[in-house]
Every structure is written in structure tokens, then in C-alpha cells.
Design a protein around this motif. Structure first.
Motif, PDB file in Angstrom:
ATOM      1  N   SER A  15     102.358  27.017 -13.670  1.00  0.00           N
ATOM      2  CA  SER A  15     102.242  25.792 -12.239  1.00  0.00           C
ATOM      3  C   SER A  15     100.377  26.234 -12.002  1.00  0.00           C
ATOM      4  N   ARG A  16     100.060  27.336 -11.894  1.00  0.00           N
ATOM      5  CA  ARG A  16      98.348  27.276 -11.905  1.00  0.00           C
ATOM      6  C   ARG A  16      97.978  26.406 -12.547  1.00  0.00           C
ATOM      7  N   PHE A  17      98.312  26.445 -13.732  1.00  0.00           N
ATOM      8  CA  PHE A  17      97.647  26.053 -15.361  1.00  0.00           C
ATOM      9  C   PHE A  17      98.314  24.759 -14.877  1.00  0.00           C
ATOM     10  N   ALA A  18      98.996  24.257 -14.678  1.00  0.00           N
ATOM     11  CA  ALA A  18      99.322  22.149 -14.731  1.00  0.00           C
ATOM     12  C   ALA A  18      98.679  22.305 -13.555  1.00  0.00           C
ATOM     13  N   ASP A  19      98.008  22.752 -12.545  1.00  0.00           N
ATOM     14  CA  ASP A  19      97.810  22.417 -11.216  1.00  0.00           C
ATOM     15  C   ASP A  19      96.539  21.905 -11.901  1.00  0.00           C
ATOM     16  N   ILE A  20      95.989  23.191 -12.318  1.00  0.00           N
ATOM     17  CA  ILE A  20      94.529  22.417 -13.298  1.00  0.00           C
ATOM     18  C   ILE A  20      93.901  21.160 -13.271  1.00  0.00           C
ATOM     19  N   ASP A  23      95.047  18.511 -10.682  1.00  0.00           N
ATOM     20  CA  ASP A  23      93.664  18.488 -10.114  1.00  0.00           C
ATOM     21  C   ASP A  23      92.622  17.627 -10.689  1.00  0.00           C
ATOM     22  N   HIS A  24      92.398  17.675 -12.303  1.00  0.00           N
ATOM     23  CA  HIS A  24      91.224  17.273 -12.462  1.00  0.00           C
ATOM     24  C   HIS A  24      90.883  16.400 -13.857  1.00  0.00           C
ATOM     25  N   GLU A  25      92.202  15.936 -14.244  1.00  0.00           N
ATOM     26  CA  GLU A  25      92.792  14.698 -15.408  1.00  0.00           C
ATOM     27  C   GLU A  25      92.000  13.613 -14.518  1.00  0.00           C
ATOM     28  N   PRO A  26      92.199  12.867 -15.723  1.00  0.00           N
ATOM     29  CA  PRO A  26      91.872  13.008 -17.316  1.00  0.00           C
ATOM     30  C   PRO A  26      90.593  14.226 -17.783  1.00  0.00           C
ATOM     31  N   LEU A  27      90.964  15.474 -18.911  1.00  0.00           N
ATOM     32  CA  LEU A  27      89.695  15.988 -19.100  1.00  0.00           C
ATOM     33  C   LEU A  27      90.126  16.403 -20.363  1.00  0.00           C
ATOM     34  N   THR A  28      88.711  16.484 -20.923  1.00  0.00           N
ATOM     35  CA  THR A  28      88.887  17.298 -22.091  1.00  0.00           C
ATOM     36  C   THR A  28      89.383  18.372 -22.551  1.00  0.00           C
ATOM     37  N   THR A  29      90.030  18.916 -23.886  1.00  0.00           N
ATOM     38  CA  THR A  29      90.126  20.214 -23.883  1.00  0.00           C
ATOM     39  C   THR A  29      89.700  21.059 -23.985  1.00  0.00           C
ATOM     40  N   LYS A  30      88.286  21.070 -23.853  1.00  0.00           N
ATOM     41  CA  LYS A  30      86.747  21.995 -23.316  1.00  0.00           C
ATOM     42  C   LYS A  30      86.770  21.960 -22.127  1.00  0.00           C
ATOM     43  N   GLU A  31      86.680  20.790 -21.388  1.00  0.00           N
ATOM     44  CA  GLU A  31      86.950  21.618 -19.938  1.00  0.00           C
ATOM     45  C   GLU A  31      88.035  22.203 -19.435  1.00  0.00           C
ATOM     46  N   ILE A  59     105.223  17.641 -20.398  1.00  0.00           N
ATOM     47  CA  ILE A  59     104.896  17.573 -18.745  1.00  0.00           C
ATOM     48  C   ILE A  59     103.096  16.463 -19.085  1.00  0.00           C
ATOM     49  N   PHE A  60     103.048  17.328 -20.194  1.00  0.00           N
ATOM     50  CA  PHE A  60     101.183  17.129 -20.535  1.00  0.00           C
ATOM     51  C   PHE A  60     101.424  16.181 -21.983  1.00  0.00           C
ATOM     52  N   ARG A  61      99.822  15.715 -22.227  1.00  0.00           N
ATOM     53  CA  ARG A  61      99.641  15.075 -23.598  1.00  0.00           C
ATOM     54  C   ARG A  61      98.123  15.551 -23.888  1.00  0.00           C
ATOM     55  N   MET A  62      98.035  16.082 -25.106  1.00  0.00           N
ATOM     56  CA  MET A  62      96.548  16.439 -25.789  1.00  0.00           C
ATOM     57  C   MET A  62      96.696  15.331 -26.933  1.00  0.00           C
ATOM     58  N   LYS A  63      95.653  14.316 -26.298  1.00  0.00           N
ATOM     59  CA  LYS A  63      95.158  13.145 -27.310  1.00  0.00           C
ATOM     60  C   LYS A  63      93.773  13.000 -27.608  1.00  0.00           C
ATOM     61  N   GLU A  64      93.723  13.206 -28.599  1.00  0.00           N
ATOM     62  CA  GLU A  64      91.758  12.966 -29.775  1.00  0.00           C
ATOM     63  C   GLU A  64      91.217  13.368 -28.076  1.00  0.00           C
ATOM     64  N   LYS A  65      91.511  15.171 -28.043  1.00  0.00           N
ATOM     65  CA  LYS A  65      91.014  16.576 -27.506  1.00  0.00           C
ATOM     66  C   LYS A  65      91.568  15.660 -25.969  1.00  0.00           C
ATOM     67  N   GLN A  66      91.525  14.616 -25.606  1.00  0.00           N
ATOM     68  CA  GLN A  66      91.656  14.623 -23.677  1.00  0.00           C
ATOM     69  C   GLN A  66      93.661  14.917 -23.635  1.00  0.00           C
ATOM     70  N   VAL A  67      92.802  15.697 -21.925  1.00  0.00           N
ATOM     71  CA  VAL A  67      94.468  16.346 -21.760  1.00  0.00           C
ATOM     72  C   VAL A  67      94.578  15.230 -20.463  1.00  0.00           C
ATOM     73  N   THR A  68      96.004  14.923 -20.796  1.00  0.00           N
ATOM     74  CA  THR A  68      96.102  14.183 -19.570  1.00  0.00           C
ATOM     75  C   THR A  68      97.960  14.316 -19.080  1.00  0.00           C
ATOM     76  N   SER A  69      98.587  13.891 -18.110  1.00  0.00           N
ATOM     77  CA  SER A  69     100.092  14.503 -17.474  1.00  0.00           C
ATOM     78  C   SER A  69     100.695  13.153 -18.513  1.00  0.00           C
ATOM     79  N   LEU A  70     102.097  13.410 -18.329  1.00  0.00           N
ATOM     80  CA  LEU A  70     102.882  12.634 -18.186  1.00  0.00           C
ATOM     81  C   LEU A  70     103.779  12.497 -17.430  1.00  0.00           C
ATOM     82  N   ILE A  71     103.916  13.339 -16.679  1.00  0.00           N
ATOM     83  CA  ILE A  71     104.723  13.291 -15.158  1.00  0.00           C
ATOM     84  C   ILE A  71     103.793  13.822 -14.063  1.00  0.00           C
ATOM     85  N   SER A  72     103.923  13.195 -13.210  1.00  0.00           N
ATOM     86  CA  SER A  72     102.803  13.397 -11.854  1.00  0.00           C
ATOM     87  C   SER A  72     103.423  14.934 -11.532  1.00  0.00           C
TER      88      SER A  72
END
Length: 123
Positions: A15-20, A23-31, A59-72
């Protein structure tokens, strides 16, 4: 956003990870790795392992080093709440509210907000 329902229940650390992410999406995997290192004291491999796990659960997706949520966040917790009421109170919202208010009285503000929600549904 497309709503994708998941039956997966996030643990406390997840849950803490998901909140990160939420709270910050979209973000890169590096971020994401940097944020998890700072906030959770994780190594890069841990971040990728948990991201992969939660991606497999839709719940989440990583595509081309971008992380976004699939569900809010809101949709995730709404689904978990529905599942809790279904499992614990046989799907009865009145039974849930009765149990909830048995130990804690609703404030006038909460009662007013609930009335407004019901009136909105009736329309």
C-alpha cells in the motif's frame, strides 16, 4: 481512465508502494527507484520485484520505462470496500452501516453527506 477491477489485496508495505506511484504518476522507473529508496529504504531490485507483482495483478503498468496505474487509488479502495461488505455483511450496506454506527455515532456533517449521496443516487 479505464477501470480494471482486481481482487488482489495490497499488504501494508505494498500500500505504501502503491501510494508512491499514485502520488507521483506518471513517473519513470528511475524516479520510482529513487522514491522507494528514500521512502521505503528499498534497493532497486526490490522496487522492480514489487512493481512486477502488482503489474501482474492489474494495478500498475510499466511500459517503456514509464510507470502508470491501471486502476486509480479511489477505484481500488472502492472495490476493496465492496468486497469487504459482500464478504462480511452478505452485501448488505445497511447491515454494514448498522455495525459501523454501533460503536461510533455519525456526526451531523456525515449524516448530511450521506443524505446528499442518497438523493444523488435517487435522481
Amino acid at each position: 481512465m479505464v477501470i480494471i477491477m482486481t481482487d488482489y489485496k495490497l499488504g501494508e508495505v505494498e500500500s505504501r508502494f502503491a501510494d508512491i506511484i499514485w502520488d507521483h504518476e506518471p513517473l519513470t522507473t528511475k524516479e520510482l527507484v529513487a522514491l522507494c529508496e528514500k521512502e521505503l529504504h528499498w534497493k532497486r531490485t526490490t522496487t522492480y520485484t514489487i512493481l512486477k507483482k502488482l503489474s501482474e495483478h492489474g494495478i500498475f503498468r510499466m511500459k517503456e520505462k514509464q510507470v502508470t496505474s491501471l486502476i486509480s487509488r479511489e477505484d481500488y479502495y472502492a472495490g476493496r470496500s465492496e468486497q469487504f461488505v459482500a464478504e462480511t455483511f452478505k452485501g448488505s450496506l445497511p447491515a454494514f452501516i448498522a455495525a459501523f454506527t454501533k460503536r461510533r455515532a455519525l456526526t451531523e456533517q456525515e449524516i448530511s453527506e450521506i443524505r446528499e449521496m442518497i438523493e444523488g443516487i435517487e435522481k
